[in-house]
Design a protein around this motif. Structure first.
Motif, PDB file in Angstrom:
ATOM      1  N   UNK A 115      10.085   3.784  -0.917  1.00 25.29           N
ATOM      2  CA  UNK A 115      10.836   4.677  -1.787  1.00 25.29           C
ATOM      3  C   UNK A 115      11.787   3.932  -2.718  1.00 25.29           C
ATOM      4  N   UNK A 116      12.416   2.876  -2.196  1.00 24.13           N
ATOM      5  CA  UNK A 116      13.410   2.155  -3.009  1.00 24.13           C
ATOM      6  C   UNK A 116      13.531   0.725  -2.520  1.00 24.13           C
ATOM      7  N   UNK A 117      13.612  -0.208  -3.481  1.00 21.91           N
ATOM      8  CA  UNK A 117      13.909  -1.607  -3.170  1.00 21.91           C
ATOM      9  C   UNK A 117      15.095  -2.020  -4.037  1.00 21.91           C
ATOM     10  N   UNK A 121      11.053   1.944 -12.723  1.00 22.34           N
ATOM     11  CA  UNK A 121      10.578   3.239 -12.259  1.00 22.34           C
ATOM     12  C   UNK A 121       9.072   3.197 -12.017  1.00 22.34           C
ATOM     13  N   UNK A 122       8.681   3.536 -10.796  1.00 20.05           N
ATOM     14  CA  UNK A 122       7.272   3.634 -10.408  1.00 20.05           C
ATOM     15  C   UNK A 122       6.969   5.102 -10.087  1.00 20.05           C
ATOM     16  N   UNK A 123       5.698   5.489  -9.948  1.00 17.79           N
ATOM     17  CA  UNK A 123       5.378   6.894  -9.679  1.00 17.79           C
ATOM     18  C   UNK A 123       6.082   7.475  -8.452  1.00 17.79           C
ATOM     19  N   UNK A 124       6.202   6.690  -7.367  1.00 15.01           N
ATOM     20  CA  UNK A 124       6.814   7.206  -6.147  1.00 15.01           C
ATOM     21  C   UNK A 124       7.869   6.265  -5.576  1.00 15.01           C
ATOM     22  N   UNK A 125       8.375   5.348  -6.410  1.00 15.57           N
ATOM     23  CA  UNK A 125       9.296   4.338  -5.910  1.00 15.57           C
ATOM     24  C   UNK A 125      10.195   3.886  -7.048  1.00 15.57           C
ATOM     25  N   UNK A 126      11.390   3.433  -6.707  1.00 17.52           N
ATOM     26  CA  UNK A 126      12.284   2.858  -7.708  1.00 17.52           C
ATOM     27  C   UNK A 126      12.725   1.475  -7.242  1.00 17.52           C
ATOM     28  N   UNK A 127      12.767   0.539  -8.166  1.00 11.95           N
ATOM     29  CA  UNK A 127      13.282  -0.789  -7.889  1.00 11.95           C
ATOM     30  C   UNK A 127      14.573  -1.001  -8.658  1.00 11.95           C
ATOM     31  N   UNK A 128      15.591  -1.513  -7.991  1.00 11.68           N
ATOM     32  CA  UNK A 128      16.891  -1.752  -8.624  1.00 11.68           C
ATOM     33  C   UNK A 128      17.230  -3.231  -8.460  1.00 11.68           C
ATOM     34  N   UNK A 153      19.811 -11.382  -1.438  1.00 12.47           N
ATOM     35  CA  UNK A 153      19.428 -10.487  -0.357  1.00 12.47           C
ATOM     36  C   UNK A 153      18.699  -9.264  -0.906  1.00 12.47           C
ATOM     37  N   UNK A 154      18.013  -8.556  -0.013  1.00  5.08           N
ATOM     38  CA  UNK A 154      17.148  -7.454  -0.431  1.00  5.08           C
ATOM     39  C   UNK A 154      17.214  -6.311   0.575  1.00  5.08           C
ATOM     40  N   UNK A 155      17.235  -5.089   0.058  1.00  6.95           N
ATOM     41  CA  UNK A 155      17.172  -3.883   0.866  1.00  6.95           C
ATOM     42  C   UNK A 155      15.869  -3.158   0.538  1.00  6.95           C
TER      43      UNK A 155
END
Length: 351
Positions: A157-159, A239-246, A259-261
């Motif tokens: 869902x989110x990275x 922005x991806x179809x079902x996921x967001x990367x920040x 670091x990464x979540x």
């Protein structure tokens, strides 16, 4: 990734092109593992080369002013580029027609214009063209990737990726590095290029090379007295179809961090640093902590990895963090981020 355990002991002859990127200490100060041999160094700044020769114990006899001279005298099989990002294109233009493999420091190129030319040369002359990121060698990132692919936390869902430090000037980085790192032409941008590339690279890997629908970015300069020409703060939303990367890239963190979540439909994974991580697989379980061992050779280190790829001891998967496919997309996204920050508009990416 498949690894041939019957690896050749024949060291790869390496040329080091440029000494102005301080990541060069990684290869110059590396213990001899028998996998590579530095046969030549290109650095026209004799003072810089002399300082590093004293520090690392190499002879000034292997230092040359030009790539052509170094190649003619030492016949390297591969080169590692430690100059400005803008200079990466020239390295590939010189080496590719001679069949010399190239590994550059992140990111691949300052722009898509440069990246497209570099890829065309690599393809035409059938050379390996890899990009090195410190975070590629973090055991935690690979464990997170493995867990995502095993569906341990459900659909992504989110990275969120945080990278940076308090600033290169504040860290006391040498002038030869600062001269191009803080130049918008030589580096492509400031913190956006320097640290934004890490997050984009990792998210592209976790997404198996899927291209985001759009890129939205803001850049700021909190310290114009120190960084008058470039941003020192960048935030990028993919922005991806079902996921967001920040991606949060900064020369303003109070501490150095990489670091990464990673958040899924059911749980999360926090890669806190190179070997320490936490995860919670669902809301009914407690958070678990892991301290991992370092990765095993040759996937623990960029130069061992480069040598293993050249010797066909490793088959590079598509969209691996070091791969050309991944890093072409990284440059495309960074270009879009720069455009978005400049115009104040979201940039839609074509398929």
């Amino acid at each position: 990734m498949s690894i041939n355990l019957f690896a050749s002991s024949n060291p790869v002859r390496i040329g080091v092109v440029g000494l102005t990127h301080t990541h060069v200490h990684w290869v110059l100060g590396r213990p001899n593992r028998g996998d590579i041999k530095i046969v030549g160094i290109v650095e026209p700044n004799r003072d810089l080369a002399s300082r590093y020769a004293k520090q690392h114990g190499f002879s000034m006899d292997i230092v040359f002013n030009t790539m052509d001279e170094m190649i003619e005298k030492t016949h390297p099989e591969a080169v590692t580029a430690f100059g400005s990002i803008y200079e990466h294109l020239k390295v590939v233009e010189t080496c590719a027609p001679l069949g010399i493999h190239v590994m550059v420091e992140k990111p691949l190129a300052v722009s898509m214009e440069h990246a497209v030319k570099m890829k065309a040369l690599a393809d035409k002359y059938n050379i390996h063209l890899l990009t090195n990121y410190e975070t590629t060698w973090y055991a935690t990132n690979h464990k997170a990737y493995e867990m995502v692919n095993e569906n341990a936390i459900g659909e992504l869902r989110k990275v969120v990726v945080h990278d940076g430090h308090k600033g290169p000037i504040e860290l006391g980085i040498n002038q030869e590095f600062l001269d191009w790192l803080t130049d918008p032409v030589q580096n492509g941008a400031g913190a956006l290029t320097d640290f934004g590339c890490y997050g984009v690279n990792l998210i592209t890997w976790l997404q198996d090379g899927a291209k985001p629908i759009s890129v939205t970015a803001t850049t700021q300069t909190f310290k114009p007295d120190l960084y008058p020409k470039v941003d020192d703060e960048a935030n990028i939303i993919l922005t991806y179809p079902k996921m967001v990367g920040i991606v949060e890239a900064s020369w303003n963190w109070p501490i150095a961090r990489k670091d990464m979540e990673v958040y899924g439909k059911k749980g999360y994974i926090y890669a806190d640093n190179r070997v320490e991580m936490r995860y919670q697989l669902n809301e009914n379980e407690d958070e678990e902590s892991l301290t991992l061992e370092e990765r095993k050779p040759p996937v623990d280190d960029p130069f061992a990895f480069f040598a293993a790829v050249i010797r066909n001891e490793i088959t590079l998967p598509s969209y691996d963090p070091s791969s050309l496919e991944n890093n072409m997309l990284v440059v495309e996204i960074l270009d879009a981020a720069k455009e978005s920050a400049k115009t104040g508009k979201t940039v839609n990416l074509t398929k």
